[in-house]
Every structure is written in C-alpha cells, then in structure tokens.
Motif scaffolding. Structure first.
Motif, PDB file in Angstrom:
ATOM      1  N   PRO A 168       2.082  -4.435   2.088  1.00  0.00           N
ATOM      2  CA  PRO A 168       0.851  -4.168   1.345  1.00  0.00           C
ATOM      3  C   PRO A 168      -0.188  -3.534   2.234  1.00  0.00           C
ATOM      4  CG  PRO A 168       2.140  -6.205   0.661  1.00  0.00           C
ATOM      5  CD  PRO A 168       2.690  -5.689   1.815  1.00  0.00           C
ATOM      6  N   GLN A 169      -0.294  -4.291   3.445  1.00  0.00           N
ATOM      7  CA  GLN A 169      -1.407  -3.973   4.296  1.00  0.00           C
ATOM      8  C   GLN A 169      -1.115  -2.830   5.448  1.00  0.00           C
ATOM      9  OE1 GLN A 169       0.961  -6.285   5.359  1.00  0.00           O
ATOM     10  NE2 GLN A 169       1.593  -5.771   7.177  1.00  0.00           N
ATOM     11  N   ALA A 170      -0.041  -2.308   5.150  1.00  0.00           N
ATOM     12  CA  ALA A 170       0.406  -1.335   6.127  1.00  0.00           C
ATOM     13  C   ALA A 170       1.238   0.076   5.539  1.00  0.00           C
ATOM     14  CB  ALA A 170       1.108  -1.776   7.510  1.00  0.00           C
ATOM     15  N   GLY A 171       0.720   0.950   4.754  1.00  0.00           N
ATOM     16  CA  GLY A 171       1.390   1.759   4.134  1.00  0.00           C
ATOM     17  C   GLY A 171       1.984   2.831   4.946  1.00  0.00           C
ATOM     18  N   SER A 172       1.462   3.647   5.502  1.00  0.00           N
ATOM     19  CA  SER A 172       1.929   4.752   6.423  1.00  0.00           C
ATOM     20  C   SER A 172       2.182   4.127   7.857  1.00  0.00           C
ATOM     21  CB  SER A 172       1.168   6.034   6.582  1.00  0.00           C
ATOM     22  OG  SER A 172       0.972   6.662   5.452  1.00  0.00           O
ATOM     23  N   SER A 173       1.459   2.925   8.246  1.00  0.00           N
ATOM     24  CA  SER A 173       1.445   2.525   9.524  1.00  0.00           C
ATOM     25  C   SER A 173       2.373   1.501   9.802  1.00  0.00           C
ATOM     26  CB  SER A 173       0.073   2.299   9.847  1.00  0.00           C
ATOM     27  OG  SER A 173      -0.115   1.504  11.183  1.00  0.00           O
ATOM     28  N   LEU A 174       3.691   1.920  10.135  1.00  0.00           N
ATOM     29  CA  LEU A 174       4.655   1.105  10.293  1.00  0.00           C
ATOM     30  C   LEU A 174       4.363   0.239  11.459  1.00  0.00           C
ATOM     31  CD1 LEU A 174       7.729   3.207   9.014  1.00  0.00           C
ATOM     32  CD2 LEU A 174       6.515   1.331   7.869  1.00  0.00           C
ATOM     33  N   ALA A 175       3.602   0.452  12.326  1.00  0.00           N
ATOM     34  CA  ALA A 175       3.412  -0.151  13.296  1.00  0.00           C
ATOM     35  C   ALA A 175       2.931  -1.691  13.271  1.00  0.00           C
ATOM     36  CB  ALA A 175       2.583   0.476  14.322  1.00  0.00           C
ATOM     37  N   ASP A 176       2.243  -1.810  11.994  1.00  0.00           N
ATOM     38  CA  ASP A 176       1.619  -2.931  11.739  1.00  0.00           C
ATOM     39  C   ASP A 176       2.370  -3.777  10.760  1.00  0.00           C
ATOM     40  OD1 ASP A 176      -0.718  -2.652  13.473  1.00  0.00           O
ATOM     41  OD2 ASP A 176      -1.295  -1.206  11.946  1.00  0.00           O
ATOM     42  N   ILE A 177       3.642  -3.419  10.649  1.00  0.00           N
ATOM     43  CA  ILE A 177       4.210  -4.484   9.792  1.00  0.00           C
ATOM     44  C   ILE A 177       4.742  -5.700  10.347  1.00  0.00           C
ATOM     45  CG2 ILE A 177       5.666  -2.378   8.614  1.00  0.00           C
ATOM     46  CD1 ILE A 177       8.278  -3.584  10.321  1.00  0.00           C
ATOM     47  N   THR A 178       4.709  -6.884   9.428  1.00  0.00           N
ATOM     48  CA  THR A 178       4.676  -7.993   9.909  1.00  0.00           C
ATOM     49  C   THR A 178       5.831  -9.004   9.435  1.00  0.00           C
ATOM     50  OG1 THR A 178       3.497  -8.931   8.035  1.00  0.00           O
ATOM     51  CG2 THR A 178       2.196  -8.370  10.167  1.00  0.00           C
ATOM     52  N   THR A 179       6.758  -8.498   8.729  1.00  0.00           N
ATOM     53  CA  THR A 179       7.934  -9.088   8.483  1.00  0.00           C
ATOM     54  C   THR A 179       8.775  -9.482   9.586  1.00  0.00           C
ATOM     55  OG1 THR A 179       7.973  -7.927   6.192  1.00  0.00           O
ATOM     56  CG2 THR A 179      10.184  -8.647   7.167  1.00  0.00           C
ATOM     57  N   ARG A 180       9.095 -10.593   9.796  1.00  0.00           N
ATOM     58  CA  ARG A 180       9.824 -11.096  10.878  1.00  0.00           C
ATOM     59  C   ARG A 180      11.370 -11.479  10.530  1.00  0.00           C
ATOM     60  NH1 ARG A 180       7.243 -15.007  14.284  1.00  0.00           N
ATOM     61  NH2 ARG A 180       8.842 -16.378  13.696  1.00  0.00           N
ATOM     62  N   ALA A 181      11.971 -11.101  11.692  1.00  0.00           N
ATOM     63  CA  ALA A 181      13.574 -11.434  11.643  1.00  0.00           C
ATOM     64  C   ALA A 181      13.981 -12.235  12.859  1.00  0.00           C
ATOM     65  CB  ALA A 181      14.276 -10.104  11.631  1.00  0.00           C
ATOM     66  N   VAL A 182      14.354 -13.458  12.591  1.00  0.00           N
ATOM     67  CA  VAL A 182      14.650 -14.373  13.720  1.00  0.00           C
ATOM     68  C   VAL A 182      16.083 -14.412  13.959  1.00  0.00           C
ATOM     69  CG1 VAL A 182      14.404 -16.944  14.398  1.00  0.00           C
ATOM     70  CG2 VAL A 182      12.565 -15.664  13.267  1.00  0.00           C
ATOM     71  N   PRO A 183      16.666 -14.160  14.933  1.00  0.00           N
ATOM     72  CA  PRO A 183      18.195 -14.377  15.230  1.00  0.00           C
ATOM     73  C   PRO A 183      18.772 -15.802  15.064  1.00  0.00           C
ATOM     74  CG  PRO A 183      17.087 -13.691  17.271  1.00  0.00           C
ATOM     75  CD  PRO A 183      16.016 -14.120  16.108  1.00  0.00           C
ATOM     76  N   GLN A 184      19.853 -15.777  14.442  1.00  0.00           N
ATOM     77  CA  GLN A 184      20.593 -16.964  14.246  1.00  0.00           C
ATOM     78  C   GLN A 184      21.808 -17.245  15.279  1.00  0.00           C
ATOM     79  OE1 GLN A 184      19.143 -19.201  11.651  1.00  0.00           O
ATOM     80  NE2 GLN A 184      17.465 -17.549  12.103  1.00  0.00           N
ATOM     81  N   ASP A 185      22.313 -18.485  15.225  1.00  0.00           N
ATOM     82  CA  ASP A 185      23.479 -18.537  16.087  1.00  0.00           C
ATOM     83  C   ASP A 185      24.660 -17.713  16.015  1.00  0.00           C
ATOM     84  OD1 ASP A 185      21.887 -20.393  17.583  1.00  0.00           O
ATOM     85  OD2 ASP A 185      22.821 -22.097  16.858  1.00  0.00           O
ATOM     86  N   ASP A 186      24.813 -17.447  14.688  1.00  0.00           N
ATOM     87  CA  ASP A 186      26.166 -16.797  13.860  1.00  0.00           C
ATOM     88  C   ASP A 186      25.927 -15.178  14.146  1.00  0.00           C
ATOM     89  OD1 ASP A 186      24.309 -16.164  12.056  1.00  0.00           O
ATOM     90  OD2 ASP A 186      25.501 -16.905  10.392  1.00  0.00           O
ATOM     91  N   GLY A 187      24.968 -14.802  14.776  1.00  0.00           N
ATOM     92  CA  GLY A 187      24.597 -13.345  14.921  1.00  0.00           C
ATOM     93  C   GLY A 187      23.901 -12.692  13.844  1.00  0.00           C
ATOM     94  N   SER A 188      23.677 -13.428  12.748  1.00  0.00           N
ATOM     95  CA  SER A 188      22.803 -13.072  11.559  1.00  0.00           C
ATOM     96  C   SER A 188      21.509 -13.250  12.097  1.00  0.00           C
ATOM     97  CB  SER A 188      23.016 -13.586  10.267  1.00  0.00           C
ATOM     98  OG  SER A 188      22.518 -14.863  10.330  1.00  0.00           O
ATOM     99  N   TYR A 189      20.377 -12.800  11.033  1.00  0.00           N
ATOM    100  CA  TYR A 189      18.904 -12.786  11.222  1.00  0.00           C
ATOM    101  C   TYR A 189      18.580 -13.633   9.993  1.00  0.00           C
ATOM    102  CZ  TYR A 189      19.146  -9.828  15.300  1.00  0.00           C
ATOM    103  OH  TYR A 189      19.471  -9.579  16.511  1.00  0.00           O
ATOM    104  N   ARG A 190      17.290 -14.198  10.042  1.00  0.00           N
ATOM    105  CA  ARG A 190      16.839 -15.020   8.841  1.00  0.00           C
ATOM    106  C   ARG A 190      15.298 -14.205   8.846  1.00  0.00           C
ATOM    107  NH1 ARG A 190      19.075 -18.717   5.215  1.00  0.00           N
ATOM    108  NH2 ARG A 190      20.857 -18.848   6.233  1.00  0.00           N
TER     109      ARG A 190
END
Lengths: 597, 597
Positions: A168-190
């Motif tokens: 919502p806050q970052a249309g064309s400006s992908l530099a500003d995306i804030t979605t986070r992905a945290v690595p998990q022990d099994d190799g997946s992310y949350r």
C-alpha cells in the motif's frame, strides 16, 4: 459475439505468416513437432473459445464485480466455466515445454493465442495469463522440485498463480516494501506483511493459489538489493502433491476499479495470525533461487508481463476499433459534405471523412500495436532458439530495448483507439448499451500497471539506451536501417528516408541528453523520449508491414498500405517537435516548484 | 470537500479582475447596479453552495443512477436539496434581467459562477443550466406572453427546462428529424414523434418541465429549413400560471451512460396517445417565433450551450487537476532521480519530474480552458453592452469564431487533464475510492454532446472562417496581433513572435484549403484544423495571462508564467506538423474506402 468483432484473423495471418514467417520456426529443434497446421489449429481453437466462452460474459462480469460473501470471493459462474474450457483445450500450457504437459508453442504463436482472449474479455483472461507468467518464472528460476510441485497443476488449470509485489505504501517503489521473510530451521521462511493490487489474489476458481511474493529477509541490504522472492501457496502442498494446511495468506479487501472489473484485485495480508500453519505464526514461504536476488527473477516475469500488458492494450483497442468499424458501416446518418440534398437518403457514417479519419487512425494504432507485440514475441523465440549465440544475444538486447515501448506505446495509442471508437459511435458509444465504453475503461489501466508510463520512460532512457555503452540503441538503429535499406527503390523509399532521419535524430538527442552531464536534466523529460521512440519504432513496423504487402493486390493489402501512409503522414511528424524539445534540454518542468502550482 | 479541490478562487480572481478587468463592466448601464463587492459576494456564495451542497453527493449520484419506479424518475434526495439551496440563493436567475427576477449579472461573472457547480458536480448542475439556456432562448425569441408564462417559474427554480433536438435515427443530422407539428385552429400545434438524449427530460424535481422541441410542420421545406421550434410543457399552463392538464410527453426510457450519471438522460415520446390533452391526440406545443426558423433560434441556445459544455469540461478538468496536485503533495513514494539512497525517507511524489510534468500540463490545460471560457463570456457582455455598434459586431463575430474552439478545445484537453490526474494517482486513481476516475468518465461526454468534435470542426472550417469573406479569421488574427504587439520588448516577445508566425501560417493554410477548389478536400481534415486553431487560440490566451502577470511577484504569478512557458515550449510546437499536414492537402483519409479497413 462475432469473432470478426474481437480480432481480425486475416490480420493475424498476415502478421504471423506473410510478415514474420513464423512457419520457419518449425525448423528449430524446440518447435520441430509443429507445423503451419498445428499453428492454425491452435489459433482457430483460441478464436472459437474466446468468441464463444469469453466475449459473451465480458459485460456481465463488468456489471457484476467480484464481491466477498462469508470471506470468499464470489464471481459470476461464467468465469469458471470459460476457464475450464480454456484449460481443457490445453491453453494454460500452450507455451510450456512438453515435459511439463505443454504444447511447446513458439512464443509468437502463443502471444497471438493470448490476444484473442485479451480482446474478448480482458478481465477473465487475466487469471490464466498471470498463472502462466508465474509458471514461466518457476521454470526459469525454481528448483526441479519446485517446478514439479507447482507448475503441472498450474499448467492443467487446477491451480492459479499471482505475482505479489506492490504494497500500500510503495507502489512503483519496490525499494520500500516492508514484507519480512524470516528463515526457519527447515529451510522455509515465515512471511509477514501486506500486499496491494494483487490481481487474482483470492477466488474459488481453483483448488489452490500460488503466490510469488517479494519480501525482505532481515539483515539484508537496504533497498531493492535486499529483496527476495518466495513461493507462498494458499494451501500448503504435501510431497505427493495433495493439499494440506491453509497458509496464512488472507484476503483483506477488494479494490474497486473503473474497469478491469472482472479480475479480482485484492489486498492480501501475510502472516497476521488468522491461520497458524504448523502451529507457528507467519505465512509459510519457499525461497526461489538465492536470497536478495528476488527482483532480478521477478523482472523475468515483469518483462513478460509488460509485453503482455501491451498486448492486452492492443487487444482492447483492436476490438474497439472493429466495433467502431462495424457500427460505421451500418449506421446511416447525414449526407456527403458535397451534395447535401436533404431529400436524398442518409449515408453510412463511414462515408464521412472525419469518421474515416478516426477509423484509419484506429487501424494504424491497433495493427501497429499488434505488429509490435508479435515482433517482440518473435524476438523471444529468437532469444531462445536461434542457433548462433550472437543471434540469441542480439535478440535479447533488442527485446530489452523494445520492452518499455511494447508496454507503453499500445497502452497510450490503443487506448486512443478506444477513445476514437466511442467517438465514432457518438452518443451511443458513451452508453453502456454498447461495448466500447467498457473497452475504454478497461484500457485505462494499462498505462498504470506493471510499471507506469513514467517508469517505462526511465527504464528506456535511464537504463536501456545507456546499457552496454549504448549497444541497444545502436542495434535498434541498425535493425531499422536494414528495413529502410530494403525500402530504397520501392514506393516506400520516402518513408524509409523519413525513418532514417528520425533514427539519426534520436541518436543525436540521446547523445545530447547524456552528454550534458546532469542526469536530472537528462531524465526530466524521459516520457517525451519514450513517446518519440515509440512512434519511431511503430513507424518502422509499419514500413515492415508495407514492404510485406508489396506485389500483392486486394483490399486487405491496399488497406494496409493506406494505414502505413496514414502513420507516415499523420503520426510520424508528431515526433519532430518531441525530439526538438528534448534536444533543447528544456528545463521548464524541472524548474517548476510545488508552491508555484 | 475542500473548495480548494473544486476550483481555484485565486485563479478566478486573477482571470476576472487582474486580466479581464471585469469591474469595468459596472460602468455600463446594464450592470450599473453591480460592483466588485456584488461580484465577489455572488462568487463566494457559489463557492460555498458548490462545495457544501453539490460536491458532497457527486459520487453518490454516480453510484445511484436515476431509475424509474412506477413511471416516475427517482433521484437521490441530495439532488433536490442542493437545487433548492441553489434556487433560493437566486442562482437560477443570476444572469436574467431584473424585471424577470434576475440578478442581471454580467455573462462573464455568471460563467464563473457556473463553473463552480460544474466542477463540483456536473450531473446535478445540468438541471439548472439547461433550464437557464431554455429561459434565455425564450427571452430572446418568445412572445412577451410566453416569456411571462414560462421564464419566471424557471428563474425561481419551480420549473425546469430542456432542449429536445436529437432523435434516435438522427443524432447530429437534424435535417432528418421526423417529429411532426400540426397546426390547430386555436394557434397551437399538436406534436408527434420521439426524441433521444434529452437531458433532464423527466424527473420529479420540479412541478413542471418546459421542453423546447424541434419539429417539422407538414408542407414545409425539406431538411433543416423546415424545422420549427415549440414550447411543449409537461403540464399545460393556465392563464393564471397554474398547472392544468398533463401533456402527452411521456418518458420512454432512460439512457445509461459511462459518466454524467447524475443527469437523467431520456427518450421521450410526444403524442403517442398516453395522454389526450383537451380530449385530442398529440402533445400540445406552442410555436416560438416563426415557422421554419427553429434551427436559427435553437442555435442561439446551442452557442450558449457549447460554451457551457466547454466550461463543464474545464470544470471537470480543473477539479481533477487540483485533486492530483493535492495527492502529489501529500503522497510520499520513491526518491529523487539523483541520490537514490534507499535509507533516505521517500519524497512527496511532486518531487519527481514526471509528476511535475503531468501537473504542469494539467495546469496549462485547465487554466487555459478557464481563460478561454471566461474570455468568450466576456465577449457576450461586449456583444450585449458595448456602447458602439461596431464594437458589439466585432464581439459577435469573434465569439462566432471562438465558439467551436471554446466547446472542443477544453473537451479534448481538460479531458486530458483528467487522464493525467488519474496517472498522477497511479493505481489509486484508477479505483473508485478516489474521485478522479469519475471526472474522467464524466468528461468523456464533452467531445460528443452539443455537436461532436467533428461537427465543431466543420463549423469552424466550413462556416466560421469563410463567413463574411473571411472577416472572422481576420478579426481573430488582428486580436491576437494586438496582444503580440504588447509582448514586444517584454520577456514574452518570443512567444509573441511564435504566435505571429502561427497566425500567419493558419491564414495561409486556410487560403490553401479553400483556394484549391474542392470542398471535399478542404474539409476532409477539418478536425486537424480545429485542433491547430484551438492550440493557437489558447497559446494566445496564455500570452495574455503572462502579460497580466508582468511586474507582479509571488508564487502564484511565477506559476502562471511557468505554465505559459510550458504551453509555449511543449504545446504550441504540436501545431507545426498539423499546419504542414493541412497545407499539403493530404488526401490519405479521403482516399480510404470502406472495404480497405
């Protein structure tokens, strides 16, 4: 609806076979199983399904937008029915390799297949086309396991895919995306975060939805260099391919647009705790490729999507033009400019020069747009299958140059064709009793999504013409020069000379812009550069078409030649003032301050 | 809604007072009761009512179209409430003479009043504006009894009026209307026929509706020379002004449009026997003026309506521009072209040159359109009240020349301003959560109604520039030359020279077009002529505005000057290729045949 009002099979035949010589691709190993007959068969099938299954519910889908009932997105039933027929005909997988269940169709034929559906019903066509873009990205960058898990169900149309970039806050400006992905022990992310403008982001059309999501892994570089790409399925998939737990991707709302209403457009929340797969918080995601390289992979999809947007714009303009043409031949009103005998019967409005002008302009735009899109798709085939590495690289470079134009030019001019289509219909065209007003509303999206007009302009002038020391612009110039050389000694020599002059000026202007030292000044008027370059490119493709008609008689070829003359005499001269403005390094816009408005 | 998003009071003040010196009109007898204070008061009242009563229901009226329940047209209640406040404030009668209950406001101030309502809510504003156009026609051409019967109730807003010209089979081609009016022994007429596209044709907003209807009296000449004009009230009116029998004007259906949805747009049946006033068949009508002169009278209304359409287009473009400006100052996204430090905070998007470009283009279009409309209205005052007959005739001639431009130029370019306003908003602008998409849909009507773009082009090139031996074009040239002479020796001398050159070329092209002998060739490209002439005229009005800022400091004036420079450098050069095309007597369009498309 008559298929003749969706698209022109005759024009497609001309462009594919008489101009682009698509049949020659069957000599390449990848397409060796194909022939003119298989191409024709798949195109005829596309025409039939588009006309019989897609076009009839185009208006109904516009009038009955997707809405949410009990947390589920409800669409009119015709959408699922049409997409079922589409999938059963193998259309989802048309361009995929055989080993993944595809028809392994050349990109150029596949693009021609697509435009039938885009012209017939842009809203419904978005579901499978996004899915295929998603699948193509996975084929290019996913692991074999990821490909095997996600691609075949998408190829069969059992699952659909999305691309989830914007926030919502970052249309064309992908530099500003804030979605986070945290690595998990099994190799997946949350993943946790919110995504905006996600087309086909939620619906009940398929068993599962495969989201390709841009997110940042904590600790990575700032800006676009810290973006990674993840597969986030709506339902987690077991090893045997069966569906498991509900992932924490939740519909947060629908966007209500002026057009494109048949495509569900969503806000999605990731990892807000509505579901807790595996008993843990966060949406489960699987990294595609390497960390922090997400934008590079996504651009693979974006480039394809950008050409696809241009083709959608072309399709919408094309069907608008054909509707206007049909109306203008049928509707009688008024009398010739000379001989206004009021007792004479009224004439079909196509007899009025101003109506002919609008239709000829429309023809030059939509046939020009179609030529541009198919030419780019043909380059994709060249990039993939040319025997020589040098040829593949040249095709790649030229495609890079043309992509912002292939996206933006039809978005501007085929929208103009829909505008003219309304005008040809007069007051009727402005009513919802005629389809052209919807095409106009639908087409207005195309200069916005997948990178706005301004973003394409910066891509062309800020990246593409300067990359590799200007090799892209040189190659474009050489490619055009090869055509104009063929025009010498033909009735099209004057158009060739005109284009030679414009290409030379475009090169000079580019040197002036980048030679003066201030990138702000160079880029300030980038949109004008994009538009000038676009008209030069389409002027060249009109010369290509005109040359392909030489020696052939009949109304179709005469019409092509007249449209080429229209583009030469009415459109190309618009480029002169644009190049002059750029050459003057005009700073009127740059000087303007917020407080002065 | 903030009034600053509807229209700019500061710009209106500049145009009316600093440029057009409207206060000087109070020296004329007709306006002697007025003063700067009364002008300001009525404009402030207009701003207040437009902002508080009209703008708030603009979206709701769009979403809840007029519909028919039990044969009656149902509107949202806010429309009647707003129009009541409007009427109570005396706005309906603002321009009418005092003896008819009016404020006797100068046309130029009245036009400025109107544009507040058009910008705030084009759909609701149509009801009183059509009514006033109707009343003005009756004042000009009706008998004293007709005026006394119909005008005061319209001035008070108790009755509304329409103009009923088009028929389903004959949009722009009035020669082919088939509504018949048969004379009766008592001097009245009985009408039978069907009318299409009648705005405000039926509703329950007022006690009565006064239709002005074009029809043919049997036995008259064929074509437009056999058209007469009739008053056909929905309810017949007794001598004491009370309402009598229901006339046989019956709602046959509503049109459903892409925009302008707040204005009921109807098909009306006349004399189909649903009602039988006086026990006889046919709708009762009363002839206005003489038989067979109806089109002449109607053109009185049409010219006013055409300038009104141009002003509506300007108002819609203006509010779109102001919304985009507001959004661009508020919304942060991305970083400057130079210095893309991803850890720096995003900047307001107005900092991006391409956004500034779109806003500056929009500013030049909407402020140019407003200047054009007000200039034309100022000519109406001159035509009415100048002391010398020669001045009145000059004003009349210049107004005739400018009318097709005042209608078509804003319809094209202020629609473009709305298009840019969407683009500035990006994806949000395309949603129905923001108002700009509605402005864009609404504004798309303006190139169609009250004479399409093509009709205006034929009016300009086929009638206006050739009338009186070309006196109109000469006068326009002299008027522009008077401005450019003032520019000599100022920083605007270059713009003056540019305009001098373009005016000279326009004259030469006109001579070429009409000198070659074939009217078909002369008129084939009339739309290009219209567009070229429009840009020259607006360029001239930008020079006028720029000169009016000379010697004044501050952001407002600096902004005006920058917009003038934008128009000079970015817009006027577009005229060159247009004039060159016309000068070449290009026949590309004329040669095109129906079978070649």
């Amino acid at each position: 609806m008559r298929s003749s009002l969706v698209l022109s099979p005759r024009d497609l035949e001309f462009l594919l076979h008489e101009w682009l010589q698509v049949e020659s691709l069957t000599k390449r190993e990848r397409y060796a199983e194909h022939s003119r007959e298989t191409f024709d068969a798949v195109l005829e099938l596309a025409e039939q399904i588009a006309t019989e299954q897609f076009a009839p519910h185009n208006r109904k889908a516009d009038e009955n937008e997707p809405h949410v009932v009990d947390g589920k997105v409800v669409l009119i039933p015709e959408v699922a029915a049409a997409l079922r027929v589409f999938a059963e005909a193998g259309m989802n997988a048309a361009a995929l390799p055989e080993e993944l269940g595809g028809l392994q169709l050349p990109a150029v034929v596949n693009q021609a297949v697509h435009v039938w559906f885009q012209a017939a019903n842009i809203g419904t066509s978005a579901y499978p086309f996004l899915t295929m873009a998603n699948a193509n990205l996975l084929v290019a960058h996913g692991t074999p396991e990821q490909v095997q898990t996600y691609v075949p169900p998408m190829a069969e149309g059992r699952w659909f895919g999305t691309m989830a970039l914007s926030e919502p806050q970052a249309g064309s400006s992908l530099a500003d995306i804030t979605t986070r992905a945290v690595p998990q022990d099994d190799g997946s992310y949350r993943l946790t975060g919110n995504k905006m403008w996600i087309s086909a982001g939620d619906h009940e059309l398929t068993e599962n939805i495969v989201h390709l999501v841009l997110a940042k892994v904590p600790g990575g570089p700032a800006g676009v260099k810290g973006i990674s790409l993840f597969i986030v399925p709506k339902f987690l998939v077991a090893e045997d391919g069966s569906l498991g737990e509900r992932n924490d991707v939740v519909l947060a709302g629908l966007n209500h647009k002026m057009g494109y209403r048949g495509t569900t457009n969503t806000l999605l929340n990731f990892g807000e705790g509505v579901h807790t797969p595996g008993g843990q918080p966060g949406a489960v995601g699987f990294l595609v490729g390497e960390q922090h390289r997400g934008l590079t992979y996504m651009f693979h999809m974006m480039n394809e999507a950008r050409i696809g947007v241009g083709m959608g714009a072309t399709g919408l303009g094309y069907t608008g033009y054909l509707h206007a043409l049909d109306y203008a031949r049928d509707r009688t009103q008024g009398r010739p400019l000379t001989g206004k005998d009021p007792s004479a019967p009224p004439v079909p409005i196509i007899e009025h020069p101003d109506v002919r002008r609008m239709l000829l302009a429309g023809k030059s735009y939509v046939e020009g747009g179609l030529a541009l899109g198919l030419y780019c798709a043909r380059l994709v085939d060249e990039e993939r299958t040319a025997e020589e590495e040098a040829d593949r690289q040249r095709a790649h470079l030229l495609l890079e140059m043309l992509t912002p134009i292939a996206k933006s030019w039809p978005s501007q001019w085929c929208l103009a064709a829909d505008d003219l289509a309304i005008q040809v219909h007069g007051g009727y065209g402005y009513t919802r009793d005629y389809p052209v007003e919807q095409f106009y509303r639908d087409n207005r999206l195309n200069p916005i999504h997948e990178g706005t007009h301004g973003v394409q302009a910066l891509d062309l002038l800020g990246r593409k013409v300067v990359m590799s020391g200007g090799a892209g612009l040189s190659l474009l110039g050489e490619t055009i020069a090869a055509t104009t050389a063929r025009a010498a000694g033909t009735p099209w020599a004057d158009l060739g000379e005109q284009l030679d002059g414009l290409v030379q000026q475009l090169g000079a202007v580019t040197a002036t812009l980048w030679g003066q030292g201030d990138p702000q000044v160079a880029l300030a008027n980038a949109s004008v550069y994009l538009e000038a370059a676009g008209h030069v490119v389409v002027g060249w493709l009109w010369l290509e078409q005109a040359l392909a008609t030489e020696g052939r008689d009949g109304d179709f070829y005469t019409g092509k030649r007249q449209a080429a003359r229209y583009f030469q005499r009415w459109e190309l001269p618009k480029v002169g003032p644009q190049l002059a403005l750029l050459a003057s390094l005009d700073t009127t816009v740059l000087e303007m301050r917020s407080d002065w408005y």
